[in-house]
Each structure stands twice: as structure tokens, then as C-alpha cells.
Design a protein around this motif. Sequence first.
Motif, mmCIF file in Angstrom:
data_model
loop_
_atom_site.group_PDB
_atom_site.id
_atom_site.type_symbol
_atom_site.label_atom_id
_atom_site.label_comp_id
_atom_site.label_asym_id
_atom_site.label_seq_id
_atom_site.Cartn_x
_atom_site.Cartn_y
_atom_site.Cartn_z
ATOM 1 N N PRO A 93 9.967 3.440 11.883
ATOM 2 C CA PRO A 93 9.496 2.088 12.208
ATOM 3 C C PRO A 93 8.187 1.704 11.529
ATOM 4 N N ASN A 94 7.465 2.698 10.986
ATOM 5 C CA ASN A 94 6.153 2.422 10.408
ATOM 6 C C ASN A 94 6.248 2.137 8.912
ATOM 7 N N PRO A 95 5.588 1.082 8.425
ATOM 8 C CA PRO A 95 5.610 0.775 6.984
ATOM 9 C C PRO A 95 4.814 1.776 6.167
ATOM 10 N N LEU A 96 3.992 2.584 6.845
ATOM 11 C CA LEU A 96 3.121 3.521 6.144
ATOM 12 C C LEU A 96 3.032 4.822 6.932
ATOM 13 N N LYS A 114 -6.448 1.564 10.606
ATOM 14 C CA LYS A 114 -6.770 2.125 11.920
ATOM 15 C C LYS A 114 -5.654 1.939 12.940
ATOM 16 N N ASP A 115 -4.783 0.942 12.706
ATOM 17 C CA ASP A 115 -3.670 0.710 13.632
ATOM 18 C C ASP A 115 -2.396 1.424 13.195
ATOM 19 N N GLN A 116 -2.457 2.161 12.090
ATOM 20 C CA GLN A 116 -1.286 2.857 11.564
ATOM 21 C C GLN A 116 -1.246 4.290 12.113
ATOM 22 N N TYR A 117 -0.025 4.760 12.382
ATOM 23 C CA TYR A 117 0.155 6.171 12.736
ATOM 24 C C TYR A 117 0.579 6.910 11.476
ATOM 25 N N LEU A 118 -0.248 7.824 11.000
ATOM 26 C CA LEU A 118 -0.002 8.517 9.740
ATOM 27 C C LEU A 118 0.486 9.948 9.977
ATOM 28 N N LEU A 119 1.527 10.311 9.256
ATOM 29 C CA LEU A 119 1.963 11.708 9.296
ATOM 30 C C LEU A 119 1.012 12.571 8.472
ATOM 31 N N ASN A 120 0.677 12.078 7.278
ATOM 32 C CA ASN A 120 -0.165 12.865 6.377
ATOM 33 C C ASN A 120 -1.239 12.005 5.727
ATOM 34 N N LEU A 121 -2.442 12.530 5.660
ATOM 35 C CA LEU A 121 -3.517 11.935 4.879
ATOM 36 C C LEU A 121 -3.972 12.974 3.868
ATOM 37 N N PHE A 232 8.506 6.736 -0.536
ATOM 38 C CA PHE A 232 8.815 6.048 0.714
ATOM 39 C C PHE A 232 7.613 6.062 1.661
ATOM 40 N N ALA A 233 7.192 4.864 2.107
ATOM 41 C CA ALA A 233 6.118 4.689 3.097
ATOM 42 C C ALA A 233 4.814 5.359 2.676
ATOM 43 N N LYS A 234 4.517 5.323 1.362
ATOM 44 C CA LYS A 234 3.311 5.961 0.842
ATOM 45 C C LYS A 234 2.429 4.946 0.136
ATOM 46 N N VAL A 235 1.106 5.135 0.226
ATOM 47 C CA VAL A 235 0.165 4.324 -0.543
ATOM 48 C C VAL A 235 -0.917 5.236 -1.112
ATOM 49 N N TYR A 236 -1.321 4.926 -2.333
ATOM 50 C CA TYR A 236 -2.406 5.670 -2.981
ATOM 51 C C TYR A 236 -3.524 4.683 -3.308
ATOM 52 N N ILE A 237 -4.741 5.023 -2.910
ATOM 53 C CA ILE A 237 -5.919 4.226 -3.236
ATOM 54 C C ILE A 237 -6.702 4.998 -4.295
ATOM 55 N N ASP A 238 -6.790 4.446 -5.508
ATOM 56 C CA ASP A 238 -7.460 5.191 -6.576
ATOM 57 C C ASP A 238 -8.979 5.131 -6.401
ATOM 58 N N GLU A 239 -9.689 5.739 -7.319
ATOM 59 C CA GLU A 239 -11.143 5.871 -7.184
ATOM 60 C C GLU A 239 -11.874 4.541 -7.237
#
Length: 362
Positions: A93-96, A114-121, A232-239
Motif C-alpha cells: 500500500p505504500n508508494p515508498l 516522516k509520514d512514510q513507513y520505510l522497510l529500508n533506509l 519498485f517503491a524506491k527513491v534515491y536522493i543524490d548528493e
Amino acid sequence: MNNLFLRNQLCVPVKGYNRAIIYDILRKDYFLIPKEHCAILDTNDFIQFDKIEDVEEREELIDFLVNEEIIFQLSTSEQKKHFKSLNRNFENPNPLTNVIIHSNIDFRFLDLIKDQYLLNLSIISQEIDDNLLAILQKVSELEIDSIYLYIENSNIEKLDEYKKLFANYSLIFSVNFFNSKKIIDKTQLSQNIYYNFFEEEFSTYKRTLSIDKLAINAEHFLEAYNFHSYYFAKVYIDENGNIKNGLNNLENFGCIKSLTSSQFKEIISSSNFKELGTIKKKETLVCCDCEYRYMCVDSRVPSKGKKHWFHQFECVYNPYLSKWSNEEGYLNLEESGVYISASGCTIDQEKLSENFDKIWNT
């Protein structure tokens, strides 16, 4: 002996070009088998072992499968109703669920998730410094299952000091050190944290698939079966704070420094951003012929072809020869007789057979 054998539904047969694999997704293991046996085992009904004409081969296979608890025998056919087939759907159900950041991330980004439930950071850091410790302290306030650290350069002589330091952060699952050529024991477990040591640079590691990156478990299998196991459901924030799909992607979807929380959610929920995550391995050239396709985490960026997705850069495993690039006898696709382009896949069967026989029958 009756012929009332059922397959353990948590042991899933997957056919490749030359051979097949049984994924034991509960016990996180796998077994290579001839691909001819895959069709026999890939059923929710009683297994028709009589299709194997060679009696010795048949009995040897049954003994192996029973011993490994891949199949089991029933006394009567009526008992079958008590065993359900595996539901291969994957609900999320989570987009991320997976986020990759650098240790110098603008802390304002944490407000966006902050409102997202993350499996992995995953946190990438040049070294173990104040920036890394500050972000570790800050993310402890978020809803996260596990944290993975990727340290590009570090003083391994301070390893015991690092272990004491990281033991204070209960969310850390693994710490991965690169340029670590002097460490003999490549994996160490200390206070429930895995410490992994890689000789290559992180820039090489992030681009390359290897056999040690294969992952077998129920969640990963179902995700890879239905979606792309990396995007799938992943985002990367570069430097620089740019929003991307993954570590090797060039496309930029915006910068976190100028976004509100609602704007960020709109980006990661957009069809354009999520497109790569919806790509299935069975829709991708070469991957569709690979027996490892539901256990690999492939960070290469797929390209759209006329009918199928394909990769501009070749994988380190050649499923048409069943060889990894570091193994003796390995040939790349073109050398094997397999040609991939936006138009599709063309196989020179005579050349491929000749190369395969030369490698495996000498």
C-alpha cells in the motif's frame, strides 16, 4: 509406493534457458535442477513423475526432492484439499519503501518522508564522520525497519571502535565497507549488526551484480515476480538533493530543496516516476531467460525496445551459457551467439550450441 506427491508450495520452480532452479523461499536456499524437470514440478496438482521414462533418473529425482523436503507424499488423494497453492500476488500500500540518501542530506528531506513507513533506509557516506552520526541520530525518529550503511573510505584499524559506536543504533542492520583489501574475514557479526568488507570501490559495487547479491526470501520473490526488484517503491536522493529512481539513473525528477511534502508525494506517486518499478523480468530481454531472475537485485537502467525492455549494458551472468563473468569459459552475449538490441533478441543457435558444448563437454 503410490504416486501422490505434492510440491511444497514454498519451493518454487523457475525455468531458465539451460536449467531451472527451485527457490526455497522459506529457508532462503535454492537448488539447481534440469529444466526438463521444471515443467513436471511446476504444478499445484499431483506431480506426474511417470513422465520421466528413465526409472533410475525418476527415483533419484524423487529421493532428492523428498530428502530436501521439496515434495511430500499423501496417503490418499482426498488429503489434497487441505493444501493451498501459493498466492503469488504482491500487495504494497505504500508508494515508498526503500530510500537511499547520502550522509550530507539536507535534514529538511526527513520532513518529506516522516509520514512514510520505510522497510529500508540506505545511507552512503565517504567516511564515518559527524555528518553520518548526525543523520543516524535524526532518522531514529522515523518509522524504519532497517538501516544499511555504505562507507566508501574508512580506517579499518578503528573497526573495534566503529563496532562500539554503531551498537548504539538499534536500527542498523549492516555496515558495508569498501576499499577494504586487508580484511580476511569478509563478513562479521557483532551485536546483531553485519559488517561486510568489499575490496572494490563503491562506484564499482553499485553498478555490478554478483552472486553474493542474490537474495532469496518470500517477500523478495513475490516482489520480483510482480514488479522490478530494484526500482519498485524506491527513491534515491543524490548528493545535490536531486530525486532519482536509483543509484545509476540520470533522470532527475526534482530537487528536495524546493519541494513541499505534498509535492514530493506527488512526484513519487506519478506514473512517470513509478514506470521502472512496474517492469517485470519476464518482459525484459535476457532476464526472461535467466533462472536467477527472481532473486537478483539488478540496478541497471532498462531501456524500451520495440516489444520488450532491454539493457544497454550486459549483466555479469550469461544465462545462455550458464556462466558468471568470473568463471572459466565465460563469453559475453555476442561472443556466445546472442544479439540484443531495441529490435529484439536474435540467437544464432548453431554458434551458441557450439560454444556451450565447448565449455561444458570438454
